[in-house]
Design a protein around this motif. Sequence first.
Motif, PDB file in Angstrom:
ATOM      1  N   LYS A  19       0.860  -1.182   0.000  1.00  0.00           N
ATOM      2  CA  LYS A  19       0.000   0.000   0.000  1.00  0.00           C
ATOM      3  C   LYS A  19       0.888   1.221   0.000  1.00  0.00           C
ATOM      4  N   LEU A  20       0.626   2.119  -0.951  1.00  0.00           N
ATOM      5  CA  LEU A  20       1.419   3.339  -1.087  1.00  0.00           C
ATOM      6  C   LEU A  20       0.516   4.548  -0.871  1.00  0.00           C
ATOM      7  N   PHE A  21       0.847   5.354   0.120  1.00  0.00           N
ATOM      8  CA  PHE A  21       0.140   6.599   0.392  1.00  0.00           C
ATOM      9  C   PHE A  21       1.061   7.732  -0.051  1.00  0.00           C
ATOM     10  N   TYR A  22       0.556   8.606  -0.909  1.00  0.00           N
ATOM     11  CA  TYR A  22       1.428   9.643  -1.452  1.00  0.00           C
ATOM     12  C   TYR A  22       0.687  10.976  -1.525  1.00  0.00           C
TER      13      TYR A  22
ATOM     14  N   PRO B 208       4.872  18.534  10.971  1.00  0.00           N
ATOM     15  CA  PRO B 208       4.398  17.716   9.846  1.00  0.00           C
ATOM     16  C   PRO B 208       5.190  18.026   8.584  1.00  0.00           C
ATOM     17  N   ILE B 209       5.228  17.070   7.682  1.00  0.00           N
ATOM     18  CA  ILE B 209       5.931  17.264   6.414  1.00  0.00           C
ATOM     19  C   ILE B 209       4.918  17.273   5.276  1.00  0.00           C
ATOM     20  N   ASP B 210       5.187  18.071   4.264  1.00  0.00           N
ATOM     21  CA  ASP B 210       4.337  18.136   3.077  1.00  0.00           C
ATOM     22  C   ASP B 210       4.901  17.233   1.985  1.00  0.00           C
ATOM     23  N   ASN B 211       4.016  16.869   1.056  1.00  0.00           N
ATOM     24  CA  ASN B 211       4.417  16.063  -0.097  1.00  0.00           C
ATOM     25  C   ASN B 211       5.129  14.779   0.339  1.00  0.00           C
ATOM     26  N   GLY B 212       4.552  14.131   1.350  1.00  0.00           N
ATOM     27  CA  GLY B 212       5.153  12.922   1.879  1.00  0.00           C
ATOM     28  C   GLY B 212       4.519  11.665   1.314  1.00  0.00           C
ATOM     29  N   TRP B 213       5.238  10.571   1.458  1.00  0.00           N
ATOM     30  CA  TRP B 213       4.700   9.276   1.049  1.00  0.00           C
ATOM     31  C   TRP B 213       5.089   8.213   2.080  1.00  0.00           C
ATOM     32  N   LEU B 214       4.309   7.148   2.121  1.00  0.00           N
ATOM     33  CA  LEU B 214       4.522   6.076   3.098  1.00  0.00           C
ATOM     34  C   LEU B 214       4.123   4.754   2.463  1.00  0.00           C
ATOM     35  N   VAL B 215       4.888   3.711   2.726  1.00  0.00           N
ATOM     36  CA  VAL B 215       4.638   2.387   2.168  1.00  0.00           C
ATOM     37  C   VAL B 215       4.357   1.399   3.289  1.00  0.00           C
TER      38      VAL B 215
ATOM     39  N   GLU C  35       3.773  -2.696   4.093  1.00  0.00           N
ATOM     40  CA  GLU C  35       3.980  -4.041   3.578  1.00  0.00           C
ATOM     41  C   GLU C  35       3.764  -5.046   4.708  1.00  0.00           C
ATOM     42  N   GLU C  36       2.880  -6.016   4.470  1.00  0.00           N
ATOM     43  CA  GLU C  36       2.590  -7.082   5.429  1.00  0.00           C
ATOM     44  C   GLU C  36       2.276  -6.526   6.818  1.00  0.00           C
ATOM     45  N   GLY C  37       1.455  -5.499   6.828  1.00  0.00           N
ATOM     46  CA  GLY C  37       0.977  -4.946   8.082  1.00  0.00           C
ATOM     47  C   GLY C  37       1.934  -4.029   8.804  1.00  0.00           C
ATOM     48  N   MET C  38       3.099  -3.753   8.201  1.00  0.00           N
ATOM     49  CA  MET C  38       4.110  -2.930   8.845  1.00  0.00           C
ATOM     50  C   MET C  38       4.453  -1.725   7.971  1.00  0.00           C
ATOM     51  N   ILE C  39       4.934  -0.664   8.611  1.00  0.00           N
ATOM     52  CA  ILE C  39       5.416   0.499   7.871  1.00  0.00           C
ATOM     53  C   ILE C  39       6.805   0.177   7.335  1.00  0.00           C
ATOM     54  N   ARG C  40       6.929   0.154   6.012  1.00  0.00           N
ATOM     55  CA  ARG C  40       8.198  -0.246   5.371  1.00  0.00           C
ATOM     56  C   ARG C  40       9.084   0.936   5.054  1.00  0.00           C
ATOM     57  N   GLU C  41       8.484   2.018   4.523  1.00  0.00           N
ATOM     58  CA  GLU C  41       9.271   3.191   4.142  1.00  0.00           C
ATOM     59  C   GLU C  41       8.433   4.451   4.357  1.00  0.00           C
ATOM     60  N   VAL C  42       9.121   5.552   4.684  1.00  0.00           N
ATOM     61  CA  VAL C  42       8.496   6.872   4.765  1.00  0.00           C
ATOM     62  C   VAL C  42       9.442   7.850   4.088  1.00  0.00           C
ATOM     63  N   GLY C  43       8.897   8.717   3.227  1.00  0.00           N
ATOM     64  CA  GLY C  43       9.777   9.640   2.520  1.00  0.00           C
ATOM     65  C   GLY C  43       9.086  10.917   2.101  1.00  0.00           C
ATOM     66  N   ILE C  44       9.861  11.793   1.484  1.00  0.00           N
ATOM     67  CA  ILE C  44       9.368  13.077   0.978  1.00  0.00           C
ATOM     68  C   ILE C  44       9.779  13.203  -0.479  1.00  0.00           C
ATOM     69  N   GLY C  45       8.900  13.819  -1.287  1.00  0.00           N
ATOM     70  CA  GLY C  45       9.255  14.134  -2.665  1.00  0.00           C
ATOM     71  C   GLY C  45       8.886  13.045  -3.644  1.00  0.00           C
ATOM     72  N   PRO C  46       9.773  12.747  -4.602  1.00  0.00           N
ATOM     73  CA  PRO C  46       9.446  11.780  -5.652  1.00  0.00           C
ATOM     74  C   PRO C  46       8.994  10.443  -5.063  1.00  0.00           C
ATOM     75  N   VAL C  47       7.932   9.918  -5.644  1.00  0.00           N
ATOM     76  CA  VAL C  47       7.336   8.688  -5.124  1.00  0.00           C
ATOM     77  C   VAL C  47       8.005   7.486  -5.774  1.00  0.00           C
ATOM     78  N   PRO C  48       8.453   6.509  -4.991  1.00  0.00           N
ATOM     79  CA  PRO C  48       9.076   5.322  -5.583  1.00  0.00           C
ATOM     80  C   PRO C  48       8.044   4.507  -6.356  1.00  0.00           C
ATOM     81  N   SER C  49       8.501   3.732  -7.301  1.00  0.00           N
ATOM     82  CA  SER C  49       7.605   2.892  -8.095  1.00  0.00           C
ATOM     83  C   SER C  49       7.728   1.443  -7.643  1.00  0.00           C
ATOM     84  N   PHE C  50       6.598   0.755  -7.677  1.00  0.00           N
ATOM     85  CA  PHE C  50       6.553  -0.646  -7.286  1.00  0.00           C
ATOM     86  C   PHE C  50       5.731  -1.408  -8.316  1.00  0.00           C
ATOM     87  N   ALA C  51       6.042  -2.687  -8.479  1.00  0.00           N
ATOM     88  CA  ALA C  51       5.348  -3.504  -9.488  1.00  0.00           C
ATOM     89  C   ALA C  51       3.922  -3.818  -9.071  1.00  0.00           C
ATOM     90  N   ASP C  52       3.718  -4.116  -7.789  1.00  0.00           N
ATOM     91  CA  ASP C  52       2.400  -4.528  -7.325  1.00  0.00           C
ATOM     92  C   ASP C  52       2.053  -3.699  -6.097  1.00  0.00           C
TER      93      ASP C  52
END
Length: 407
Positions: free
Chosen positions: A4-7, A19-26, A28-45
């Motif tokens: 799940k990708l929130f951007y 708080p941060i603006d233009n943030g994203w969060l990933v 995976e399997e019920g856990m927070i995997r990544e948190v970042g700002i700016g360009p959104v990473p790409s994932f296959a699924d």
Amino acid sequence: MTLKLFYNAQIFDCTGGEPIDNGWLVVEEGMIREVGIGPVPSFADVEKFDCHGMTLMPGLIDAHIHLSLFDNDLGTQHRRDYPAMHYVKALGVLKDTLDQGFTTARDAGGADAGFRVAVERGLVPGPRLTVCGKSLTMTGGHADMRYSTEISAPAISPFSAVVADGVAEVQKAAREQLRQGVDHLKVMAGGGCASQADEPDTTQYTIEELSSVVHEASAANKKVLAHCYSNASMRLCADAGIYSIEHGNYLNAETAKYLKGKGCWLVPTLTTYFYMSEHGEELGIPPYFLRKMKEVRETALQAVRCAADAGLDIGSGSDVVGDGQYHKNMEISLKARVMGVQAAIISATRENARLMKLEKKIGTLEVGKEADIILVAGNPLKNPEAFENRENIKLIIQRGLIRKNIL
């Protein structure tokens, strides 16, 4: 499990920073995997959630709820319903609490371990729970619901408190709750509003009785929370080693410093006093109940101010009953009047996780923590009343699973 990708979100992670603006969060399997700002990473699924104009933050935590207090007139609740109806109504409170954005809650008297297990197994919707089973009260204490005119034994319902007097009885009652798998113990250490035969500015139980409860809980590596209003009752609890003081409406500066020195937490519960005082007559609240609610409301905000000034650890609870159960989110805007909005929100996320010893799992949006997340329309840091309209809670994620989605 699909990522799940929130951007495109404002992210308020509740760690203490801005708080941060233009943030994203990933997730995976019920856990927070990544948190970042700016360009959104790409994932296959990946399942994507565009959070434009909304705030991504940890799921809320209510550290003082009562699944069992589903009626406005608590004095007669146990006389009106069949036992099974108590459980059915409590399950309704459980589901509604989650729908308000509370992904975790601490029951402060009434709910047994079965509610916790039912949520864990996915049998019923609701917040992650910790429970204390039946509260412990002395004869004539806050949870002894007999009127002063009654001479019968205390009435019994599925959620009734245990009336116990003297060290031996109190220890046995504490041990019985621990045997039944509770997470903490609750003791009534002073008078209250809902019970007819006592007043809030009193003490209940002796230091020996209170200490015996703490001893039994500590032996099982668990904590004790105590219902208190008066400064005398709070000091008594602190001396007995009680961990968490609930309500504390009459707290003054001197007692706040005393509690700080003893390492106590304070869990103010403002919502119940403000909501029930304002709507009590139309809801049919008994006159004795309404009178006391109005009395303790007068000093409630000042008590929070004293606690904050003393540097006390402050949690967040609602303690609502009856129709008030649908308004738990008022607590944040009420605390914000004294603590400021950011601190009020953090008290209902990071601080409550610390209070409940769950800070390694939940309470903030950090990599490696469980994905308990809500998405709130707009910016609640500028408008804390936004929480009070559940339509503003657009998305609720609990352990990575979508529990509500009205995007």
